[in-house]
Design an enzyme around this catalytic site. Structure first.
Site, mmCIF file in Angstrom:
data_model
loop_
_atom_site.group_PDB
_atom_site.id
_atom_site.type_symbol
_atom_site.label_atom_id
_atom_site.label_comp_id
_atom_site.label_asym_id
_atom_site.label_seq_id
_atom_site.Cartn_x
_atom_site.Cartn_y
_atom_site.Cartn_z
ATOM 1 N N HIS A 73 0.847 -1.197 0.000
ATOM 2 C CA HIS A 73 0.000 0.000 0.000
ATOM 3 C C HIS A 73 0.878 1.240 0.000
ATOM 4 O O HIS A 73 1.986 1.247 0.559
ATOM 5 C CB HIS A 73 -0.990 0.010 1.166
ATOM 6 C CG HIS A 73 -0.398 0.012 2.542
ATOM 7 N ND1 HIS A 73 0.091 1.148 3.151
ATOM 8 C CD2 HIS A 73 -0.226 -0.987 3.440
ATOM 9 C CE1 HIS A 73 0.526 0.855 4.365
ATOM 10 N NE2 HIS A 73 0.356 -0.439 4.560
ATOM 11 N N ASP A 75 -0.170 4.398 1.079
ATOM 12 C CA ASP A 75 -0.494 5.399 2.095
ATOM 13 C C ASP A 75 0.249 5.121 3.392
ATOM 14 O O ASP A 75 0.629 3.990 3.694
ATOM 15 C CB ASP A 75 -1.999 5.483 2.345
ATOM 16 C CG ASP A 75 -2.611 4.158 2.796
ATOM 17 O OD1 ASP A 75 -2.284 3.115 2.199
ATOM 18 O OD2 ASP A 75 -3.427 4.165 3.748
ATOM 19 N N ASP A 105 6.388 0.507 7.137
ATOM 20 C CA ASP A 105 4.972 0.241 6.850
ATOM 21 C C ASP A 105 4.464 1.169 5.754
ATOM 22 O O ASP A 105 3.906 2.220 6.046
ATOM 23 C CB ASP A 105 4.167 0.428 8.141
ATOM 24 C CG ASP A 105 2.704 0.067 7.994
ATOM 25 O OD1 ASP A 105 2.357 -0.647 7.035
ATOM 26 O OD2 ASP A 105 1.903 0.504 8.839
ATOM 27 N N GLU A 137 -5.076 1.827 2.704
ATOM 28 C CA GLU A 137 -5.017 0.639 3.563
ATOM 29 C C GLU A 137 -5.157 1.038 5.022
ATOM 30 O O GLU A 137 -5.814 0.340 5.816
ATOM 31 C CB GLU A 137 -3.698 -0.106 3.339
ATOM 32 C CG GLU A 137 -3.602 -1.459 4.017
ATOM 33 C CD GLU A 137 -3.078 -1.416 5.449
ATOM 34 O OE1 GLU A 137 -3.162 -2.441 6.145
ATOM 35 O OE2 GLU A 137 -2.572 -0.348 5.877
ATOM 36 N N GLU A 138 -4.549 2.167 5.384
ATOM 37 C CA GLU A 138 -4.565 2.608 6.777
ATOM 38 C C GLU A 138 -5.946 3.088 7.228
ATOM 39 O O GLU A 138 -6.187 3.277 8.415
ATOM 40 C CB GLU A 138 -3.535 3.727 6.998
ATOM 41 C CG GLU A 138 -2.090 3.341 6.693
ATOM 42 C CD GLU A 138 -1.511 2.345 7.686
ATOM 43 O OE1 GLU A 138 -2.239 1.934 8.611
ATOM 44 O OE2 GLU A 138 -0.337 1.969 7.541
ATOM 45 N N GLU A 165 3.694 -6.611 4.054
ATOM 46 C CA GLU A 165 3.652 -5.907 5.335
ATOM 47 C C GLU A 165 4.831 -6.372 6.203
ATOM 48 O O GLU A 165 5.331 -7.492 6.050
ATOM 49 C CB GLU A 165 2.334 -6.205 6.060
ATOM 50 C CG GLU A 165 1.105 -5.609 5.419
ATOM 51 C CD GLU A 165 0.887 -4.137 5.754
ATOM 52 O OE1 GLU A 165 1.774 -3.524 6.404
ATOM 53 O OE2 GLU A 165 -0.166 -3.599 5.361
ATOM 54 N N HIS A 359 3.938 3.001 12.485
ATOM 55 C CA HIS A 359 3.142 4.101 13.050
ATOM 56 C C HIS A 359 3.888 4.872 14.149
ATOM 57 O O HIS A 359 3.293 5.749 14.781
ATOM 58 C CB HIS A 359 1.792 3.612 13.605
ATOM 59 C CG HIS A 359 0.937 2.909 12.611
ATOM 60 N ND1 HIS A 359 -0.361 2.522 12.886
ATOM 61 C CD2 HIS A 359 1.169 2.507 11.339
ATOM 62 C CE1 HIS A 359 -0.881 1.922 11.830
ATOM 63 N NE2 HIS A 359 0.037 1.900 10.877
#
Length: 386
Positions: A73, A75, A105, A137-138, A165, A359
């Site tokens: 992903h 984003d 990530d 995705e987030e 991931e 994150h």
């Protein structure tokens, strides 16, 4: 002349695009389109409804069935409120680590698959590599389903998918499903001294939230200890709530969001139906005795299914062959792997970096992990060239 990048150079380019989920990712998508075109590879955009974001997929090698998808992903999560030691969108190397938002990530895996495009294009592939880049995705794995559907309707059908991931290059064969439900409670507003004439949206929301917590405790008590997840049961949790206007006014409205993490074999639909039954039988009748127009609305705003273990799954077999990892690994975070699997594509999660860094401020990926990912992709190219 076609551009070539090392994995680290490609990661620096990708990190430089501030593709926070609240912003557009089109600059990154355009960069990838042009990069692929420079190597003679056509790609397909799959825009979202607003036209401000898009997924992208492409095929390298022969246009045949039974290829392998490499999926990431684009984003990333926000950086606001986090104490970063350097610009989050400028890759920084220090002490064997690469720092920047998305390094782990999951732009690290995207960098690996894109940097390897020249090698893929030069290899005598007998089965294709499908490159897939999604968005949002987030926000609940929103961008992958239309991308996957477009891939399957637009060309050869892949047999397997590797979703990169961060797994420290371990082969993840199962994970929980993730879903978000928005619950809106419509009450009847009166002065708080006239309690019997009103319907408190907050009080009824509290009853629903308590029901969610009770169900999670029941799930804990009946959990399968053999399930290699921590925790090994479905959780239902309210993390966001808003309602009311003043302490002495009975709240007319209350909204909250339910986060559901389902173990394989359970679904969002199953739990939403149970919640709707509880609301219908236990909450709304008392509300509507006071005023018929009161009630509760439940809306699914995101839903990504669990990834279930596959008996003799071809994706698992491939990933174990390429990594040498033979352990049994399951995780509780969600990915887009379940969305590929539900469309009949054997899927695993396997990518560089640790989820512990995802994150976080000063997010990083170890250079050694990026190197391990390069070996994985190189071995994949060789495997598909036989």
């Amino acid at each position: 002349m076609a551009e070539r990048y090392t994995a680290q150079e490609m990661l620096a380019r990708l990190v430089s695009f501030p593709t926070v989920s609240s912003r557009s990712n089109l600059d990154l998508i355009e960069f990838v389109e042009n990069y692929l075109a420079g190597h003679g590879i056509a790609s397909t955009r799959v825009p979202d409804a607003t036209g401000t974001k898009a997924a992208l997929h492409a095929i390298v090698g022969p246009a045949l069935d039974n290829g392998v998808v490499l999926s990431a992903h684009t984003d990333v999560v926000p950086v606001e409120g986090q104490a970063w030691s350097s610009d989050p969108f400028t890759l920084r190397e220090a002490d064997g680590r690469l720092y920047g938002r998305g390094t782990c990530d999951m732009k690290g895996f995207a960098a690996l698959m894109l940097a390897a495009v020249p090698d893929m294009a030069a290899a005598p592939l007998t089965r294709p590599v499908h490159l897939a880049l999604s968005y949002d995705e987030e926000l609940g794995c929103l961008g992958a389903p239309p991308m996957i559907d477009n891939m399957l309707s637009d060309g050869p059908r892949p047999a397997m998918a590797v979703i990169g991931e961060p797994s420290s290059m371990k082969v993840i064969t199962a994970h929980k499903g993730t879903a978000l439900l928005q619950v809106s409670v419509r009450g009847h507003s009166v002065h708080s001294s006239q309690w019997d004439r009103g319907v408190s949206a907050i009080a009824n929301a509290a009853r629903i939230i308590a029901w969610l917590d009770d169900r999670t405790r029941e799930n804990r008590d009946r959990a399968d200890p053999g399930l290699a997840m921590d925790p090994p049961f479905t959780t239902l949790h309210c993390g966001v709530i808003e309602g009311g206007t003043a302490a002495n006014i009975m709240a007319r409205s209350c909204k909250f969001v339910v986060d559901i993490r389902t173990v394989p074999g359970e679904t969002r639909q199953m739990w939403q139906a149970r919640l709707e039954g509880f609301v219908r039988d236990e909450i709304e009748p008392a509300m509507q005795q006071v005023l018929a127009d009161t009630g509760v609305t439940i809306e699914c705003i995101a839903d990504s299914p669990a990834l279930a273990e596959e008996a003799d799954g071809p994706a698992e077999g491939l990933a174990r062959r390429l990594t040498g990892d033979n352990g049994r690994h399951m995780v509780v975070y969600g990915t887009e792997a379940g969305q590929f699997q539900e469309r009949g594509i054997s899927s695993v999660v396997c990518g560089p970096g640790s989820i512990d860094q995802a994150h976080q401020p000063d997010e990083f990926i170890e250079i050694a992990q990026l190197a391990a990912g390069e070996r994985f992709v190189s071995r994949l190219i060789a495997d598909l060239s036989r």
